[in-house]
Design a protein around this motif. Structure first.
Motif, PDB file in Angstrom:
ATOM      1  N   ALA A   1       0.836  -1.206   0.000  1.00  0.00           N
ATOM      2  CA  ALA A   1       0.000   0.000   0.000  1.00  0.00           C
ATOM      3  C   ALA A   1       0.867   1.251   0.000  1.00  0.00           C
ATOM      4  CB  ALA A   1      -0.935  -0.005   1.208  1.00  0.00           C
ATOM      5  N   LEU A   2       1.934   1.237   0.774  1.00  0.00           N
ATOM      6  CA  LEU A   2       2.858   2.378   0.785  1.00  0.00           C
ATOM      7  C   LEU A   2       3.572   2.504  -0.556  1.00  0.00           C
ATOM      8  CD1 LEU A   2       4.379   1.943   4.357  1.00  0.00           C
ATOM      9  CD2 LEU A   2       2.975   3.870   3.580  1.00  0.00           C
ATOM     10  N   GLU A   3       4.016   1.376  -1.111  1.00  0.00           N
ATOM     11  CA  GLU A   3       4.763   1.386  -2.369  1.00  0.00           C
ATOM     12  C   GLU A   3       3.937   1.938  -3.523  1.00  0.00           C
ATOM     13  OE1 GLU A   3       6.671  -1.924  -5.445  1.00  0.00           O
ATOM     14  OE2 GLU A   3       6.454  -2.423  -3.309  1.00  0.00           O
ATOM     15  N   HIS A   4       2.639   1.641  -3.516  1.00  0.00           N
ATOM     16  CA  HIS A   4       1.783   2.035  -4.642  1.00  0.00           C
ATOM     17  C   HIS A   4       0.906   3.244  -4.327  1.00  0.00           C
ATOM     18  CE1 HIS A   4       2.712  -1.385  -7.318  1.00  0.00           C
ATOM     19  NE2 HIS A   4       2.930  -2.031  -6.184  1.00  0.00           N
ATOM     20  N   GLY A   5       1.180   3.919  -3.230  1.00  0.00           N
ATOM     21  CA  GLY A   5       0.429   5.120  -2.914  1.00  0.00           C
ATOM     22  C   GLY A   5      -1.052   4.881  -2.729  1.00  0.00           C
ATOM     23  N   VAL A   6      -1.409   3.769  -2.106  1.00  0.00           N
ATOM     24  CA  VAL A   6      -2.808   3.381  -1.958  1.00  0.00           C
ATOM     25  C   VAL A   6      -3.498   4.247  -0.902  1.00  0.00           C
ATOM     26  CG1 VAL A   6      -4.313   1.517  -1.119  1.00  0.00           C
ATOM     27  CG2 VAL A   6      -2.488   1.027  -2.775  1.00  0.00           C
ATOM     28  N   GLN A   7      -4.723   4.652  -1.231  1.00  0.00           N
ATOM     29  CA  GLN A   7      -5.504   5.489  -0.321  1.00  0.00           C
ATOM     30  C   GLN A   7      -6.699   4.762   0.288  1.00  0.00           C
ATOM     31  OE1 GLN A   7      -5.778   8.121  -3.734  1.00  0.00           O
ATOM     32  NE2 GLN A   7      -5.124   9.833  -2.460  1.00  0.00           N
TER      33      GLN A   7
END
Length: 503
Positions: free
Chosen positions: A77-83
């Motif tokens: 989630a952090l790697e792909h900028g997940v919101q």
């Protein structure tokens, strides 16, 4: 890099990670791609089946990759900028769901669930479940993902105290803080049943035997001082308050005791014990207040801002505030009242045909608090850009459509504005300047030199004395002296309140 994994997102669309690559998850991915107006863009999927990792799910003209196993949720989630993270594995054990929700929150992502979420996409909704509603249509804009993973830096490894922890805002704030890894999380409330429910929800058990739960009333100065001396919190989020506008018009002394004096006690104790970050939760009704609720919250803001100046001069803690609009899904909020009125077949009560309000979701409200804690330098009042205010009549009609009712069948009864209510709220007072911040959707205002009463401390002392003996008319008069723009309203008549949060 494919469009589905690019870090760029369409404006107003939230980058979404779907947990589960089975039939439910695959259907959800297809529905999200087919329904862009819902505002969720699937950028990846997680699944524990090794045979699915590295494959892609078809979604119309594009594909969405299966990125990895569930245990990697936070990192991916952090790697792909997940919101936003959507849990799309029906029948998961409650303990697993809690762990996944915590992992999502640790990346600063909000969480949605199936099956109710999938039903919402297909309009098979039930009005009693907030998660089944298309919130974007209700608030007239795309929901904003406010909290960033950088907010973790304020929380991780620190002792955090949340007041009003058992309320709807306080409990959601506690869940997010817990996910960011504080060294201690202290949850303070005067209602022991709320604390029991909250601990059960966060930890999965509620033995009530540790220091995390604190029963206290913020009106009790010696007790608050003892708590701060013993627990030594480093970060304080102050959510405890009276908030029901019509009730506080009838009982202004109670508003002062909790919202003003209670805040004073907390700020005093925070300064004395070296608290690093203090964030007060206020309301848009504090901008040019016309109600006892708004006036009491404006005085709380002034207390925080006055002490922020002292803290800055001493080089100690950072004190700030946030203003909320009306929070959808909070306890006693407009939607719960609408659902109950429609379910019972009675008329929906609205104060005025043209009344408007600013709305935000619980996730946006908590995100604003966390970002304020990160960005504050001292004395700011932070406000979320909530777009245009929503006409309540339009919200009622949109709500009716989502619960499969014919708008023409919904009877609306207009009750008239009550004492202290505005036709239209404002986020900033006429004398305040709206300033940009490091967050594109958050603004701030700072109290100017000489703003507020010359002798705030002396005026508050007189106000507290009047409230202590429940001299309501004297309380109103003294509030008007402290806040020259505040009009002292007539006492509210004994009418039933259609919505307790003052909509």
């Amino acid at each position: 890099m494919s469009p589905s994994t690019s870090r760029k997102s369409v404006a107003g669309v939230l980058r979404t990670l779907v947990v589960g690559a089975g039939s439910a998850g695959s259907a959800l991915v297809r529905d999200l791609v087919r329904t862009p107006e819902f505002g969720l863009d699937p950028v990846g999927v997680l699944d524990d089946d090794p045979g699915k990792i590295g494959t892609v799910l078809p979604a119309g003209e594009r594909t969405v990759p299966v990125l990895g196993a569930l245990e990697r949720l936070t990192d991916l989630a952090l790697e792909h900028g997940v919101q936003v993270v959507v849990l799309a594995i029906p029948g998961l054990p409650h303990q697993t769901v809690r762990g996944l929700a915590t992992a999502a929150a640790a990346a600063g992502a909000s969480v949605r669930y199936l099956p109710s979420f999938l039903a919402a996409l297909r309009r098979e909704v039930v009005g009693s479940d907030m998660r089944t509603l298309d919130v974007n249509k209700l608030i007239g804009r795309h929901e904003v993902h406010v909290a960033s993973s950088d907010a973790r830096s304020v929380i991780a490894g620190r002792r955090v105290l949340v007041t009003g922890a058992g309320g709807s805002i306080g409990s959601e704030l506690c869940r997010q803080v817990h996910a960011f890894g504080p060294s201690e999380l202290y949850m303070l409330d005067h209602d022991e049943s709320n604390l029991h429910r909250l601990q059960l929800d966060i930890w999965g058990e509620a033995l009530l035997t540790d220091e995390s739960l604190v029963i206290a009333d913020i009106r009790d100065r010696p007790r608050i001082q003892q708590i701060f001396r013993d627990l030594r919190p480093e970060v304080v989020f102050h959510a405890a308050a009276h908030k029901h506008l019509p009730l506080l018009e009838r009982h202004p002394s109670e508003a002062v005791k909790s919202n003003v004096l209670g805040t004073d006690h907390l700020v005093e104790a925070a300064l004395a014990t070296g608290v690093e970050r203090f964030v007060l939760i206020s309301t848009d009704k504090a901008a040019d207040p016309t109600s006892v609720l708004g006036a009491s919250k404006r005085l709380a803001e002034l207390i925080v801002q006055a002490n922020a100046r002292d803290a800055r001069n001493l080089g100690t803690g950072v004190f700030s505030a946030v203003r909320f609009g009306n929070v959808l899904g909070s306890r006693g909020s407009l939607l719960s009242v609408l659902a109950e009125q429609m379910r019972s077949g009675g008329p929906v009560t609205i104060t005025h045909p043209d009344v408007t309000r600013f709305f935000m979701t619980i996730e946006e409200a908590v995100g604003l608090v966390l970002e304020a804690g990160r960005m504050a330098r001292g004395g700011e009042v932070f406000v979320l850009d909530m777009g245009e205010p929503v006409r309540i009549v339009d919200l009622v009609h949109n709500f009716a459509r989502q619960v499969s009712l014919d708008v023409d069948d919904v009877e609306i009864r207009f009750t008239g504005l009550r004492a202290g209510e505005k036709l239209n709220e404002a986020l900033f007072s006429e004398g305040e300047e709206r300033l940009p911040t490091a967050h594109p959707r958050i603004y701030a205002t700072l109290v100017g030199e000489g703003a507020g009463p010359e002798d705030l401390a002396g005026g508050l002392t007189g106000l507290y004395k009047a409230a202590d003996v429940n001299a309501d008319e004297e309380v109103r008069r003294r509030m008007a002296v402290l806040l020259p723009g505040y009009r002292t309203p007539e006492p509210a008549p004994a009418l039933a309140a259609p919505y307790p949060d003052g909509f």
